[in-house]
Structures are given as structure tokens and as C-alpha cells.
Write a protein that holds these residues in place. Structure first.
Motif, PDB file in Angstrom:
ATOM      1  N   ASP A  12      -0.255   4.046  -3.621  1.00  0.00           N
ATOM      2  CA  ASP A  12      -0.636   3.134  -3.606  1.00  0.00           C
ATOM      3  C   ASP A  12      -0.345   1.029  -4.248  1.00  0.00           C
ATOM      4  O   ASP A  12      -0.108   1.622  -5.018  1.00  0.00           O
ATOM      5  CB  ASP A  12      -1.740   2.956  -2.879  1.00  0.00           C
ATOM      6  CG  ASP A  12      -2.898   2.667  -4.265  1.00  0.00           C
ATOM      7  OD1 ASP A  12      -2.278   3.012  -6.013  1.00  0.00           O
ATOM      8  OD2 ASP A  12      -3.691   2.434  -4.317  1.00  0.00           O
ATOM      9  N   ARG A  14      -1.256  -2.215  -5.348  1.00  0.00           N
ATOM     10  CA  ARG A  14      -2.644  -2.306  -5.546  1.00  0.00           C
ATOM     11  C   ARG A  14      -2.714  -3.891  -6.130  1.00  0.00           C
ATOM     12  O   ARG A  14      -4.169  -4.949  -6.247  1.00  0.00           O
ATOM     13  CB  ARG A  14      -3.305  -1.878  -7.446  1.00  0.00           C
ATOM     14  CG  ARG A  14      -3.632  -0.227  -6.502  1.00  0.00           C
ATOM     15  CD  ARG A  14      -4.062   0.041  -8.450  1.00  0.00           C
ATOM     16  NE  ARG A  14      -4.116   1.841  -7.782  1.00  0.00           N
ATOM     17  CZ  ARG A  14      -4.388   2.754  -8.743  1.00  0.00           C
ATOM     18  NH1 ARG A  14      -5.221   2.733  -9.674  1.00  0.00           N
ATOM     19  NH2 ARG A  14      -4.790   3.946  -8.344  1.00  0.00           N
ATOM     20  N   ASP A  90      -2.431 -11.541   0.038  1.00  0.00           N
ATOM     21  CA  ASP A  90      -3.826 -10.112  -0.044  1.00  0.00           C
ATOM     22  C   ASP A  90      -3.374  -9.300   1.043  1.00  0.00           C
ATOM     23  O   ASP A  90      -3.583  -7.714   0.824  1.00  0.00           O
ATOM     24  CB  ASP A  90      -4.572 -10.594   0.107  1.00  0.00           C
ATOM     25  CG  ASP A  90      -5.338 -11.603  -1.525  1.00  0.00           C
ATOM     26  OD1 ASP A  90      -4.364 -11.003  -1.818  1.00  0.00           O
ATOM     27  OD2 ASP A  90      -6.124 -12.696  -1.153  1.00  0.00           O
ATOM     28  N   LYS A  91      -2.817  -9.185   2.473  1.00  0.00           N
ATOM     29  CA  LYS A  91      -2.339  -9.592   3.755  1.00  0.00           C
ATOM     30  C   LYS A  91      -1.717  -8.767   3.203  1.00  0.00           C
ATOM     31  O   LYS A  91      -1.403  -6.870   3.446  1.00  0.00           O
ATOM     32  CB  LYS A  91      -2.635 -10.705   4.653  1.00  0.00           C
ATOM     33  CG  LYS A  91      -2.568  -8.958   6.371  1.00  0.00           C
ATOM     34  CD  LYS A  91      -1.969 -10.987   6.848  1.00  0.00           C
ATOM     35  CE  LYS A  91      -1.778  -9.967   8.335  1.00  0.00           C
ATOM     36  NZ  LYS A  91      -1.442 -10.723   9.637  1.00  0.00           N
ATOM     37  N   GLY A  94      -2.010  -5.127   1.489  1.00  0.00           N
ATOM     38  CA  GLY A  94      -2.627  -4.434   1.630  1.00  0.00           C
ATOM     39  C   GLY A  94      -1.406  -3.243   2.652  1.00  0.00           C
ATOM     40  O   GLY A  94      -1.914  -2.416   3.583  1.00  0.00           O
ATOM     41  N   GLN A  95      -0.772  -4.534   3.387  1.00  0.00           N
ATOM     42  CA  GLN A  95      -0.028  -3.558   4.533  1.00  0.00           C
ATOM     43  C   GLN A  95       0.991  -3.169   3.842  1.00  0.00           C
ATOM     44  O   GLN A  95       1.391  -1.363   4.360  1.00  0.00           O
ATOM     45  CB  GLN A  95       1.146  -4.736   5.544  1.00  0.00           C
ATOM     46  CG  GLN A  95      -0.152  -5.546   6.539  1.00  0.00           C
ATOM     47  CD  GLN A  95       1.142  -6.255   6.892  1.00  0.00           C
ATOM     48  OE1 GLN A  95       1.631  -6.959   6.113  1.00  0.00           O
ATOM     49  NE2 GLN A  95      -0.277  -7.219   8.109  1.00  0.00           N
ATOM     50  N   SER A  97       0.323  -0.930   0.814  1.00  0.00           N
ATOM     51  CA  SER A  97      -0.177  -0.239   0.121  1.00  0.00           C
ATOM     52  C   SER A  97      -0.020   1.361   1.676  1.00  0.00           C
ATOM     53  O   SER A  97      -0.276   2.504   1.261  1.00  0.00           O
ATOM     54  CB  SER A  97      -1.754  -0.340  -0.138  1.00  0.00           C
ATOM     55  OG  SER A  97      -2.367   0.476  -0.548  1.00  0.00           O
ATOM     56  N   GLU A  98      -0.808   0.649   2.642  1.00  0.00           N
ATOM     57  CA  GLU A  98      -0.897   1.822   3.528  1.00  0.00           C
ATOM     58  C   GLU A  98       0.510   2.424   3.837  1.00  0.00           C
ATOM     59  O   GLU A  98       0.623   3.774   5.003  1.00  0.00           O
ATOM     60  CB  GLU A  98      -1.324   0.903   4.985  1.00  0.00           C
ATOM     61  CG  GLU A  98      -2.334   0.567   4.579  1.00  0.00           C
ATOM     62  CD  GLU A  98      -3.159   0.203   6.807  1.00  0.00           C
ATOM     63  OE1 GLU A  98      -1.733  -0.664   6.908  1.00  0.00           O
ATOM     64  OE2 GLU A  98      -4.599  -0.947   6.203  1.00  0.00           O
TER      65      GLU A  98
END
Length: 215
Positions: A12, A14, A90-91, A94-95, A97-98
Motif C-alpha cells: 500500500d 503510505r 492526500d487524496k 489514498g487513490q 493505495s487502493e
């Protein structure tokens, strides 16, 4: 035999960092990878690689040409303006990582122990060979150091035993020397020698009887 996702590897995104390069800073994302080694100990090996968004984009383009299951995976789009805004970064973190976690759910794509059916592009992108082997060597060195430390600790009681035996020998020698100096050291009831008393004088002889009177 049905295909299945590889359950021995996880990854992922981080964090991110800004790297100065030329007149405009670049953004790099931290990809943390975890691999469960196929050993009896089942140890988990962890390493990290730093990748830019453009490198994620290149990987996605290659995988979509070779893996039909990529149609179900969503890759975050580009942004021209405000790409360095903290809220946007930050957004995007997360994208991404997904996105990586969705990749690892594709059947056999991360079965790196089977190169003929897994993705070599994803293997190189995750730096699997270098990252996992480096951690294994580090772990083996740590085990050797711990083994040596355990052996040195196991020798310590022997040294203590020798010291204790030497102390007991010294105590026994000192006790024997004490016995020689004082013969009454272990006696519980004794009378010291004293000079004998002088004998009492003999009684005076009895006086002779008086002569009988003449007739």
C-alpha cells in the motif's frame, strides 16, 4: 485448477515527499511492500520503494495491455493545476493505495515465485528481488548474532561455577589452618590445663606413750 490471488504479498501507499529537481519539485510516493516468506518460520519481510505518479501511470499502461482483469481496476487521473496542493496529495495517496491493493487481487499477477504466470513488470516495479533478498540476509545476520550472544551467555554460569568451587576450596583450606592453630576450635566442653596443686603436708607422728611407773 482455479486461479487465486497471491496471499503472501501485500502493498500500500503510505506517505509522500517532495523532491527538488530543477525549478519545480517532484512528488514521490512511498510504496510499502510486505512478503510472507515460504519458510517454516513464516517470517514477514518488509521493504519500501519510492515511485512517482508517472511511474504508476506507465505500469498501469503496460498491465492493461497484458491483463484483461485490469478492466475492473481504476487508476486515478492526472491533474494539471494544483498538483502540489496538500489536500490533493492526500487524496491521490489514498487513490494510489487502493489501486495497488486492487492490482494484487488479480489472479496470479503477483505470484512472483512463478515467473511464467506472474507479471514481471509489477515484480520490477515493487523491487521484489532486491527488497526481499536484502531483508533475508539482514535477518540471517541478526540470527547469527543472537546465536553467538546466546552461546556466550551459556558460558557465564560455568565461570561462576569455577569461581564458587575456588571459593569453597579457599574456605576449606582456611578451616584446616584454623584447626591447626587452635586444637580446641571444634570442642564443645573442655577444661584448660592448669598447674597441679602442691600436696598437703604429712601429719606429725603421734607422741610416744609415757613409761609405766616403777612398782
Amino acid at each position: 485448477m482455479p486461479k487465486r490471488p497471491n496471499k503472501n504479498i501485500r502493498a500500500d501507499v503510505r506517505s509522500y515527499r517532495l523532491v527538488k529537481e530543477g525549478s519545480k519539485p517532484k512528488v514521490e510516493y512511498q510504496l510499502v511492500c510486505c512478503f510472507k516468506a515460504p519458510t517454516l518460520e513464516k517470517s514477514v519481510i518488509t521493504w519500501e520503494v519510492w515511485k512517482r505518479y508517472s511511474q504508476f501511470n506507465d505500469l498501469d499502461s503496460v498491465l492493461r495491455k497484458k491483463w484483461a482483469d485490469m478492466n475492473a481496476v481504476t487508476f486515478p487521473g492526472k491533474k494539471v493545476f494544483g498538483a502540489l496542493d496538500p489536500a490533493f496529495l492526500d487524496k491521490r495517496l489514498g487513490q494510489l493505495s487502493e489501486y495497488v491493493q486492487a492490482l494484487l487481487q488479480i489472479d496470479n499477477i503477483a505470484d512472483f515465485h512463478k515467473p511464467h504466470i506472474s507479471s514481471n513488470e509489477l515484480r520490477h516495479f515493487m523491487n521484489f528481488d532486491t527488497g526481499s533478498q536484502a531483508k533475508k540476509e539482514s535477518g540471517s545476520r541478526t540470527e547469527r548474532r543472537e546465536s553467538k550472544a546466546g552461546k556466550s551467555r551459556s558460558k557465564t554460569p560455568r565461570s561462576g561455577g569455577r569461581t564458587a568451587r575456588m571459593g569453597r576450596r579457599r574456605s576449606s583450606v582456611a578451616a584446616r589452618n584454623t584447626k591447626k592453630k587452635d586444637p580446641y576450635a571444634n570442642a564443645t566442653n573442655y577444661v584448660l590445663d592448669t598447674p597441679a596443686a602442691a600436696p598437703a603436708p604429712a601429719p606429725a607422728p603421734a607422741p610416744a606413750p609415757a613409761p609405766a611407773p616403777a612398782p
